[in-house]
Design a protein around this motif. Structure first.
Motif, PDB file in Angstrom:
ATOM      1  N   GLN A 178       0.804  -1.220   0.000  1.00 35.39           N
ATOM      2  CA  GLN A 178       0.000   0.000   0.000  1.00 35.39           C
ATOM      3  C   GLN A 178       0.837   1.271   0.000  1.00 35.39           C
ATOM      4  O   GLN A 178       0.295   2.370  -0.074  1.00 35.39           O
ATOM      5  CB  GLN A 178      -0.931   0.010   1.209  1.00 35.39           C
ATOM      6  CG  GLN A 178      -1.969  -1.097   1.192  1.00 35.39           C
ATOM      7  CD  GLN A 178      -2.936  -0.998   2.352  1.00 35.39           C
ATOM      8  OE1 GLN A 178      -2.565  -0.651   3.471  1.00 35.39           O
ATOM      9  NE2 GLN A 178      -4.201  -1.288   2.103  1.00 35.39           N
ATOM     10  N   GLY A 179       2.162   1.136   0.069  1.00 33.65           N
ATOM     11  CA  GLY A 179       3.006   2.322   0.056  1.00 33.65           C
ATOM     12  C   GLY A 179       4.387   2.019  -0.471  1.00 33.65           C
ATOM     13  O   GLY A 179       5.002   1.027  -0.072  1.00 33.65           O
ATOM     14  N   VAL A 180       4.865   2.859  -1.402  1.00 37.85           N
ATOM     15  CA  VAL A 180       6.238   2.760  -1.905  1.00 37.85           C
ATOM     16  C   VAL A 180       6.794   4.170  -2.014  1.00 37.85           C
ATOM     17  O   VAL A 180       6.059   5.128  -2.282  1.00 37.85           O
ATOM     18  CB  VAL A 180       6.309   2.056  -3.282  1.00 37.85           C
ATOM     19  CG1 VAL A 180       5.910   0.597  -3.166  1.00 37.85           C
ATOM     20  CG2 VAL A 180       5.449   2.764  -4.327  1.00 37.85           C
ATOM     21  N   VAL A 181       8.121   4.325  -1.804  1.00 39.58           N
ATOM     22  CA  VAL A 181       8.744   5.641  -1.904  1.00 39.58           C
ATOM     23  C   VAL A 181      10.219   5.473  -2.210  1.00 39.58           C
ATOM     24  O   VAL A 181      10.870   4.555  -1.707  1.00 39.58           O
ATOM     25  CB  VAL A 181       8.541   6.463  -0.610  1.00 39.58           C
ATOM     26  CG1 VAL A 181       9.240   5.827   0.581  1.00 39.58           C
ATOM     27  CG2 VAL A 181       8.982   7.907  -0.803  1.00 39.58           C
ATOM     28  N   PHE A 182      10.759   6.346  -3.056  1.00 38.46           N
ATOM     29  CA  PHE A 182      12.165   6.353  -3.412  1.00 38.46           C
ATOM     30  C   PHE A 182      12.931   7.314  -2.508  1.00 38.46           C
ATOM     31  O   PHE A 182      12.465   8.408  -2.198  1.00 38.46           O
ATOM     32  CB  PHE A 182      12.361   6.794  -4.868  1.00 38.46           C
ATOM     33  CG  PHE A 182      12.748   5.695  -5.809  1.00 38.46           C
ATOM     34  CD1 PHE A 182      14.001   5.107  -5.739  1.00 38.46           C
ATOM     35  CD2 PHE A 182      11.864   5.252  -6.769  1.00 38.46           C
ATOM     36  CE1 PHE A 182      14.362   4.087  -6.613  1.00 38.46           C
ATOM     37  CE2 PHE A 182      12.203   4.251  -7.652  1.00 38.46           C
ATOM     38  CZ  PHE A 182      13.466   3.653  -7.579  1.00 38.46           C
ATOM     39  N   ASP A 183      14.129   6.906  -2.132  1.00 41.33           N
ATOM     40  CA  ASP A 183      15.057   7.757  -1.412  1.00 41.33           C
ATOM     41  C   ASP A 183      15.535   8.882  -2.345  1.00 41.33           C
ATOM     42  O   ASP A 183      15.981   8.611  -3.455  1.00 41.33           O
ATOM     43  CB  ASP A 183      16.230   6.881  -0.965  1.00 41.33           C
ATOM     44  CG  ASP A 183      17.392   7.660  -0.393  1.00 41.33           C
ATOM     45  OD1 ASP A 183      17.235   8.853  -0.095  1.00 41.33           O
ATOM     46  OD2 ASP A 183      18.473   7.058  -0.240  1.00 41.33           O
ATOM     47  N   PRO A 184      15.465  10.162  -1.926  1.00 42.20           N
ATOM     48  CA  PRO A 184      15.958  11.246  -2.785  1.00 42.20           C
ATOM     49  C   PRO A 184      17.439  11.130  -3.126  1.00 42.20           C
ATOM     50  O   PRO A 184      17.883  11.707  -4.129  1.00 42.20           O
ATOM     51  CB  PRO A 184      15.697  12.506  -1.938  1.00 42.20           C
ATOM     52  CG  PRO A 184      14.617  12.125  -0.998  1.00 42.20           C
ATOM     53  CD  PRO A 184      14.832  10.675  -0.702  1.00 42.20           C
ATOM     54  N   LEU A 185      18.207  10.397  -2.329  1.00 42.20           N
ATOM     55  CA  LEU A 185      19.631  10.217  -2.617  1.00 42.20           C
ATOM     56  C   LEU A 185      19.884   9.018  -3.520  1.00 42.20           C
ATOM     57  O   LEU A 185      21.033   8.680  -3.809  1.00 42.20           O
ATOM     58  CB  LEU A 185      20.414  10.069  -1.308  1.00 42.20           C
ATOM     59  CG  LEU A 185      20.297  11.236  -0.327  1.00 42.20           C
ATOM     60  CD1 LEU A 185      21.202  11.010   0.876  1.00 42.20           C
ATOM     61  CD2 LEU A 185      20.631  12.557  -1.006  1.00 42.20           C
ATOM     62  N   SER A 186      18.814   8.347  -3.926  1.00 41.94           N
ATOM     63  CA  SER A 186      18.881   7.252  -4.902  1.00 41.94           C
ATOM     64  C   SER A 186      19.630   6.025  -4.393  1.00 41.94           C
ATOM     65  O   SER A 186      20.081   5.201  -5.192  1.00 41.94           O
ATOM     66  CB  SER A 186      19.535   7.738  -6.210  1.00 41.94           C
ATOM     67  OG  SER A 186      18.832   8.835  -6.744  1.00 41.94           O
ATOM     68  N   ALA A 187      19.733   5.869  -3.086  1.00 45.59           N
ATOM     69  CA  ALA A 187      20.428   4.697  -2.536  1.00 45.59           C
ATOM     70  C   ALA A 187      19.458   3.577  -2.175  1.00 45.59           C
ATOM     71  O   ALA A 187      19.817   2.396  -2.266  1.00 45.59           O
ATOM     72  CB  ALA A 187      21.232   5.096  -1.303  1.00 45.59           C
ATOM     73  N   THR A 188      18.245   3.921  -1.778  1.00 48.80           N
ATOM     74  CA  THR A 188      17.289   2.923  -1.309  1.00 48.80           C
ATOM     75  C   THR A 188      15.875   3.289  -1.763  1.00 48.80           C
ATOM     76  O   THR A 188      15.628   4.380  -2.260  1.00 48.80           O
ATOM     77  CB  THR A 188      17.286   2.828   0.231  1.00 48.80           C
ATOM     78  OG1 THR A 188      16.920   4.112   0.781  1.00 48.80           O
ATOM     79  CG2 THR A 188      18.654   2.428   0.772  1.00 48.80           C
ATOM     80  N   TYR A 189      14.955   2.357  -1.567  1.00 48.67           N
ATOM     81  CA  TYR A 189      13.529   2.653  -1.646  1.00 48.67           C
ATOM     82  C   TYR A 189      12.822   1.814  -0.593  1.00 48.67           C
ATOM     83  O   TYR A 189      13.307   0.759  -0.179  1.00 48.67           O
ATOM     84  CB  TYR A 189      12.950   2.415  -3.049  1.00 48.67           C
ATOM     85  CG  TYR A 189      13.199   1.054  -3.652  1.00 48.67           C
ATOM     86  CD1 TYR A 189      12.302   0.009  -3.466  1.00 48.67           C
ATOM     87  CD2 TYR A 189      14.323   0.821  -4.448  1.00 48.67           C
ATOM     88  CE1 TYR A 189      12.519  -1.232  -4.039  1.00 48.67           C
ATOM     89  CE2 TYR A 189      14.549  -0.416  -5.027  1.00 48.67           C
ATOM     90  CZ  TYR A 189      13.641  -1.437  -4.820  1.00 48.67           C
ATOM     91  OH  TYR A 189      13.852  -2.671  -5.377  1.00 48.67           O
ATOM     92  N   ALA A 190      11.677   2.315  -0.139  1.00 50.56           N
ATOM     93  CA  ALA A 190      10.964   1.696   0.971  1.00 50.56           C
ATOM     94  C   ALA A 190       9.616   1.163   0.502  1.00 50.56           C
ATOM     95  O   ALA A 190       8.978   1.732  -0.383  1.00 50.56           O
ATOM     96  CB  ALA A 190      10.766   2.699   2.105  1.00 50.56           C
ATOM     97  N   VAL A 191       9.193   0.060   1.131  1.00 50.39           N
ATOM     98  CA  VAL A 191       7.932  -0.610   0.790  1.00 50.39           C
ATOM     99  C   VAL A 191       7.184  -0.909   2.087  1.00 50.39           C
ATOM    100  O   VAL A 191       7.760  -1.460   3.027  1.00 50.39           O
ATOM    101  CB  VAL A 191       8.190  -1.921   0.021  1.00 50.39           C
ATOM    102  CG1 VAL A 191       6.893  -2.686  -0.202  1.00 50.39           C
ATOM    103  CG2 VAL A 191       8.883  -1.635  -1.311  1.00 50.39           C
TER     104      VAL A 191
END
Length: 396
Positions: A178-191
């Motif tokens: 129900q939620g995804v987001v990219f790290d602004p520093l392009s190192a990770t993303y969260a789920v």
């Protein structure tokens, strides 16, 4: 700060599931929902002379229709602009992602309703297929070369935007994503999914680096008790919309819970990028939180009291909004006590939050078919922090 709920039919009063302000044009916003149509709008400040000073909550903004984007045949659950605003991604119940681009044809009448005139003409130039069920969330990478999508088929897909190919299909979640987001520093993303787990993935390997679902809490000063950190699928919300701070140092996650003194407390969590394995802070709420949105600016720190300790070791502060089922709270990271609280503004649950790129508006969408705007005056949120510069810019 003022709030204003325009009495307009955004989507013929069908539920609105999502809204997103353009990243470089402060006045442009996209909305979508059950109608299956994506609509672009222009939101402008009205001149002081046009405002009735006798009104308690004066209508200081003017909203006009810009364009109607038609391609979806079912509900649209999420729309998201890429970093420069040249592309718009949308997805919903038909398991398909559309990428939209503007062409040079202007001022076209819509085919089925002569009342609306398209001031801009957008077309779906790419289609991504891969999910088996409804898609609930999307997120762009900062360079706009990658897109991630989360679905109720319990999977996350990482897409190559240029080729349309699948970089990775992640099936670690055991519940609706129900939620995804990219790290602004392009190192990770969260789920974040309904299996009560937050997962942090590496953008280079697409491997799960951190799996966060429990935390040890002290009890009676000695014994530790284990408690889950997030709600399960009984939470009555389609969305768990997360957000990073603009510098990537903090991750804000909704839909949290803590089992304290034999009762479940609704919370939102803040994680730091150097300590993903457990939250550094939690913010309690009366009802479950469903979305977080962070203002795009860094602000100067407020004057500190004697011996006051900063919560975060950063030379600036962020302003962020948390939406629960029926309320919105505004915080800053220096004090973490709400400086504004808005409730009972809609007849049904809230669905999404979005800040304008100049930080003058916060849009709140609802499944009752209406939206509310929080309107901020110049400098009301504070002075903008500028690194390595003696002078400080203010919001224009």
């Amino acid at each position: 700060m003022k709030f204003y709920t325009p009495e307009i039919s955004w989507h013929e009063r069908d539920p609105i599931f999502t809204c997103d302000f353009h990243p470089t044009i402060p006045s442009k916003v996209a909305t979508a929902g059950v109608s299956g149509e994506i609509r672009l709008w222009q939101v402008l400040n009205k001149s002081p002379a046009a405002t009735n000073s006798k009104q308690k909550h004066s209508a200081e903004i003017e909203i006009s229709f810009v364009s109607n984007l038609k391609r979806h045949t079912k509900s649209v659950n999420v729309v998201r602009w890429n970093s420069d605003g040249k592309l718009l991604a949308s997805a919903g119940d038909e398991q398909v992602i559309f990428l939209w681009n503007e062409n040079d044809i202007k001022n076209q009448k819509t085919l089925d309703n002569e009342e609306y005139e398209n001031k801009e003409n957008w077309f779906a130039f790419k289609t991504f297929r891969g999910h088996l069920e409804d898609i609930l969330d999307l997120a762009w990478s900062r360079d706009s070369n990658s897109l991630i999508s989360g679905s109720i088929d319990n999977s996350v897909i990482v897409w190559n935007v240029n080729t349309g190919s699948k970089i990775a299909i992640l099936k670690e979640p055991k519940g609706f994503v129900q939620g995804v987001v990219f790290d602004p520093l392009s190192a990770t993303y969260a789920v974040l999914s309904t299996d009560r787990c937050l997962r942090i993935y590496s953008t280079t390997s697409n491997k799960c680096m951190h799996k966060v679902n429990r935390i040890q809490l002290p009890k009676d000063g000695e014994l530790a008790i284990s408690t889950r950190l997030f709600h399960d699928d009984t939470l009555k919300s389609f969305f768990r919309r997360m957000k990073y701070s603009p510098d990537g140092s903090l991750l804000f996650t909704p839909s949290g819970c803590l089992e304290l003194d034999e009762k479940c407390v609704n919370v939102s969590f803040i994680f730091t990028r150097n300590c993903y394995h457990k939250p550094c802070l939690y913010i309690p709420h009366d009802k479950p939180s469903i979305a977080v949105s962070v203002c795009p600016f860094k602000f100067e720190l407020s004057p500190k009291k004697e011996n006051e300790q900063l919560i975060f070791d950063i030379p600036y502060r962020f302003v962020f909004a948390i939406a629960t089922e029926d309320s919105v709270f505004l915080f800053d990271t220096q004090k973490l006590t709400p400086f504004a609280y808005i409730t009972d503004i809609h007849y049904s649950n809230l669905s999404d939050l979005s800040w304008s790129s100049d930080a003058r508006f916060l849009m709140i969408s609802s499944i009752d078919g209406f939206s509310t705007f929080l309107i901020f005056k110049e400098n009301e949120l504070g002075k903008v922090y500028v690194e390595n510069v003696d002078t400080v810019e203010t919001i224009a």
